[in-house]
Design a protein around this motif. Structure first.
Motif, PDB file in Angstrom:
ATOM      1  N   ALA A 169      94.925  43.130 -33.287  1.00  0.00           N
ATOM      2  CA  ALA A 169      94.499  42.980 -31.899  1.00  0.00           C
ATOM      3  C   ALA A 169      93.169  43.693 -31.639  1.00  0.00           C
ATOM      4  CB  ALA A 169      95.569  43.521 -30.956  1.00  0.00           C
ATOM      5  N   VAL A 170      92.371  43.119 -30.750  1.00  0.00           N
ATOM      6  CA  VAL A 170      91.058  43.660 -30.370  1.00  0.00           C
ATOM      7  C   VAL A 170      91.099  43.986 -28.878  1.00  0.00           C
ATOM      8  CG1 VAL A 170      88.603  43.113 -30.108  1.00  0.00           C
ATOM      9  CG2 VAL A 170      89.859  42.313 -32.127  1.00  0.00           C
ATOM     10  N   SER A 171      90.680  45.198 -28.512  1.00  0.00           N
ATOM     11  CA  SER A 171      90.708  45.573 -27.105  1.00  0.00           C
ATOM     12  C   SER A 171      89.705  44.744 -26.308  1.00  0.00           C
ATOM     13  CB  SER A 171      90.398  47.064 -26.928  1.00  0.00           C
ATOM     14  OG  SER A 171      89.019  47.320 -27.136  1.00  0.00           O
ATOM     15  N   LEU A 172      89.990  44.568 -25.037  1.00  0.00           N
ATOM     16  CA  LEU A 172      89.063  43.871 -24.153  1.00  0.00           C
ATOM     17  C   LEU A 172      87.721  44.583 -24.104  1.00  0.00           C
ATOM     18  CD1 LEU A 172      91.793  43.200 -21.564  1.00  0.00           C
ATOM     19  CD2 LEU A 172      90.225  41.391 -22.248  1.00  0.00           C
ATOM     20  N   ALA A 173      87.737  45.913 -24.119  1.00  0.00           N
ATOM     21  CA  ALA A 173      86.486  46.675 -24.073  1.00  0.00           C
ATOM     22  C   ALA A 173      85.635  46.409 -25.301  1.00  0.00           C
ATOM     23  CB  ALA A 173      86.789  48.168 -23.952  1.00  0.00           C
ATOM     24  N   GLU A 174      86.264  46.373 -26.480  1.00  0.00           N
ATOM     25  CA  GLU A 174      85.504  46.116 -27.705  1.00  0.00           C
ATOM     26  C   GLU A 174      84.926  44.708 -27.704  1.00  0.00           C
ATOM     27  OE1 GLU A 174      86.070  45.895 -32.571  1.00  0.00           O
ATOM     28  OE2 GLU A 174      87.749  46.526 -31.304  1.00  0.00           O
ATOM     29  N   LEU A 175      85.724  43.734 -27.318  1.00  0.00           N
ATOM     30  CA  LEU A 175      85.248  42.360 -27.268  1.00  0.00           C
ATOM     31  C   LEU A 175      84.036  42.255 -26.349  1.00  0.00           C
ATOM     32  CD1 LEU A 175      85.548  39.279 -27.764  1.00  0.00           C
ATOM     33  CD2 LEU A 175      87.112  39.236 -25.811  1.00  0.00           C
ATOM     34  N   TRP A 176      84.133  42.842 -25.164  1.00  0.00           N
ATOM     35  CA  TRP A 176      83.051  42.728 -24.196  1.00  0.00           C
ATOM     36  C   TRP A 176      81.812  43.476 -24.648  1.00  0.00           C
ATOM     37  CZ3 TRP A 176      82.676  39.301 -20.481  1.00  0.00           C
ATOM     38  CH2 TRP A 176      81.681  39.451 -19.511  1.00  0.00           C
ATOM     39  N   GLN A 177      82.001  44.648 -25.243  1.00  0.00           N
ATOM     40  CA  GLN A 177      80.851  45.443 -25.678  1.00  0.00           C
ATOM     41  C   GLN A 177      80.047  44.705 -26.743  1.00  0.00           C
ATOM     42  OE1 GLN A 177      81.857  49.293 -27.278  1.00  0.00           O
ATOM     43  NE2 GLN A 177      79.756  49.801 -27.768  1.00  0.00           N
ATOM     44  N   VAL A 178      80.709  44.177 -27.743  1.00  0.00           N
ATOM     45  CA  VAL A 178      79.996  43.475 -28.809  1.00  0.00           C
ATOM     46  C   VAL A 178      79.371  42.190 -28.274  1.00  0.00           C
ATOM     47  CG1 VAL A 178      80.219  42.354 -31.060  1.00  0.00           C
ATOM     48  CG2 VAL A 178      81.448  44.484 -30.606  1.00  0.00           C
ATOM     49  N   TRP A 179      80.091  41.479 -27.413  1.00  0.00           N
ATOM     50  CA  TRP A 179      79.559  40.249 -26.836  1.00  0.00           C
ATOM     51  C   TRP A 179      78.287  40.510 -26.056  1.00  0.00           C
ATOM     52  CZ3 TRP A 179      79.588  35.238 -27.214  1.00  0.00           C
ATOM     53  CH2 TRP A 179      79.177  34.443 -26.148  1.00  0.00           C
ATOM     54  N   ARG A 180      78.209  41.670 -25.395  1.00  0.00           N
ATOM     55  CA  ARG A 180      77.057  41.997 -24.564  1.00  0.00           C
ATOM     56  C   ARG A 180      75.869  42.537 -25.360  1.00  0.00           C
ATOM     57  NH1 ARG A 180      75.653  41.225 -19.403  1.00  0.00           N
ATOM     58  NH2 ARG A 180      74.967  43.394 -19.251  1.00  0.00           N
ATOM     59  N   GLU A 181      76.070  42.910 -26.610  1.00  0.00           N
ATOM     60  CA  GLU A 181      74.957  43.415 -27.411  1.00  0.00           C
ATOM     61  C   GLU A 181      73.890  42.338 -27.570  1.00  0.00           C
ATOM     62  OE1 GLU A 181      75.875  45.165 -31.150  1.00  0.00           O
ATOM     63  OE2 GLU A 181      77.445  46.451 -30.342  1.00  0.00           O
ATOM     64  N   HIS A 182      72.629  42.803 -27.652  1.00  0.00           N
ATOM     65  CA  HIS A 182      71.520  41.855 -27.768  1.00  0.00           C
ATOM     66  C   HIS A 182      71.584  41.070 -29.075  1.00  0.00           C
ATOM     67  CE1 HIS A 182      67.640  40.007 -27.437  1.00  0.00           C
ATOM     68  NE2 HIS A 182      67.141  40.670 -28.461  1.00  0.00           N
ATOM     69  N   ARG A 183      71.754  41.770 -30.181  1.00  0.00           N
ATOM     70  CA  ARG A 183      71.837  41.105 -31.480  1.00  0.00           C
ATOM     71  C   ARG A 183      72.920  41.765 -32.331  1.00  0.00           C
ATOM     72  NH1 ARG A 183      67.714  37.499 -32.554  1.00  0.00           N
ATOM     73  NH2 ARG A 183      68.152  37.517 -34.775  1.00  0.00           N
ATOM     74  N   PRO A 184      74.170  41.519 -32.024  1.00  0.00           N
ATOM     75  CA  PRO A 184      75.246  42.069 -32.869  1.00  0.00           C
ATOM     76  C   PRO A 184      75.219  41.420 -34.242  1.00  0.00           C
ATOM     77  CG  PRO A 184      76.118  40.459 -31.323  1.00  0.00           C
ATOM     78  CD  PRO A 184      74.677  40.662 -30.946  1.00  0.00           C
ATOM     79  N   HIS A 185      75.825  42.081 -35.204  1.00  0.00           N
ATOM     80  CA  HIS A 185      75.897  41.498 -36.542  1.00  0.00           C
ATOM     81  C   HIS A 185      76.828  40.279 -36.500  1.00  0.00           C
ATOM     82  CE1 HIS A 185      76.550  41.033 -40.846  1.00  0.00           C
ATOM     83  NE2 HIS A 185      75.538  41.860 -41.043  1.00  0.00           N
ATOM     84  N   PRO A 186      76.447  39.182 -37.154  1.00  0.00           N
ATOM     85  CA  PRO A 186      77.310  37.989 -37.136  1.00  0.00           C
ATOM     86  C   PRO A 186      78.723  38.271 -37.610  1.00  0.00           C
ATOM     87  CG  PRO A 186      75.166  37.444 -38.044  1.00  0.00           C
ATOM     88  CD  PRO A 186      75.173  38.931 -37.862  1.00  0.00           C
ATOM     89  N   ALA A 187      78.875  39.174 -38.567  1.00  0.00           N
ATOM     90  CA  ALA A 187      80.219  39.479 -39.067  1.00  0.00           C
ATOM     91  C   ALA A 187      81.092  40.094 -37.977  1.00  0.00           C
ATOM     92  CB  ALA A 187      80.133  40.418 -40.267  1.00  0.00           C
TER      93      ALA A 187
END
Length: 223
Positions: A169-187
């Motif tokens: 499971a992935v927390s909602l906070a983690e999902l949102w934080q990575v989604w909002r990053e300008h250029r997260p790693h594709p992995a």
């Protein structure tokens, strides 16, 4: 466990151009029927982005309102449970301790977290203050949607109980934080797309973004 407040409402016309909103909710005591499409009698203006089986019930953490009130003191008195258009609010569960796919029980119903809520301009309209939606997006105070696994009757004062958390499971906070990053790693994006219980539309968006990042040099080292 936490004790819930329940909210439901109809549609309100916003302007002469024909914009409508279902953000204005009123507290209800129940009992009220929850179906796979949501609470009986509750309405959404734009069914493309609200309501339906994957967004049947909207939850917003009561704790989040205190943070918003601190950031917008001029309209602080407006930040009360139910005001952002949610159907359910309670203390004790928020974006940091709730994960995609978590299964909850409220009253006679069984629910599963499907996705965060993406804030829109109608939130600023609701509070009469510019920047509230942007702040929610920047801080991750988004709230989330449930799909209904088992319909049933709900009442204000019912307990909100976490009954299962899926492996990986992935927390909602983690999902949102990575989604909002300008250029997260594709992995990172691809890993999030595999979160159990994630809405299929979100999974598609994540996969498409990972592909875009790979095509445009997004293979920097993971932090």
């Amino acid at each position: 466990m936490a004790t819930v407040q329940l909210f439901s409402g109809g549609l309100t016309k916003i302007d002469a151009e024909g914009q409508w909103t279902g953000i204005h909710k009123q507290a209800i005591s129940g009992p009220v029927q929850l179906t796979v499409d949501g609470l009986a009698g509750d309405m959404q203006a734009d069914r493309r982005v609200h309501g339906g089986p994957e967004k049947a019930l909207h939850y917003y953490a009561a704790e989040n309102y205190r943070q918003l009130a601190e950031r917008f003191p001029g309209v602080a008195e407006q930040f009360v449970p139910g005001s952002i258009g949610e159907n359910v609010s309670a203390n004790g569960f928020d974006e940091w301790n709730v994960s995609i796919g978590d299964i909850f029980r409220i009253g006679g119903s069984l629910l599963q977290v499907s996705q965060p809520r993406s804030p829109c301009w109608k939130i600023d309209y609701r509070y009469g203050s510019d920047g509230v939606a942007r702040t929610i997006a920047e801080t991750g105070l988004t709230g989330w949607y449930y799909r209904v696994l088992e319909p049933g009757m709900l009442s204000a004062g019912d307990e909100l109980e976490l009954v299962d958390r899926l492996p990986g499971a992935v927390s909602l906070a983690e999902l949102w934080q990575v989604w909002r990053e300008h250029r997260p790693h594709p992995a990172q994006i691809e890993e999030l797309s595999r979160a159990p219980g994630l809405n299929a539309d979100w999974r598609r968006k994540l996969i498409e973004r990972a592909r875009w990042l790979r095509r445009h040099g997004g293979e920097r080292a993971l932090r």
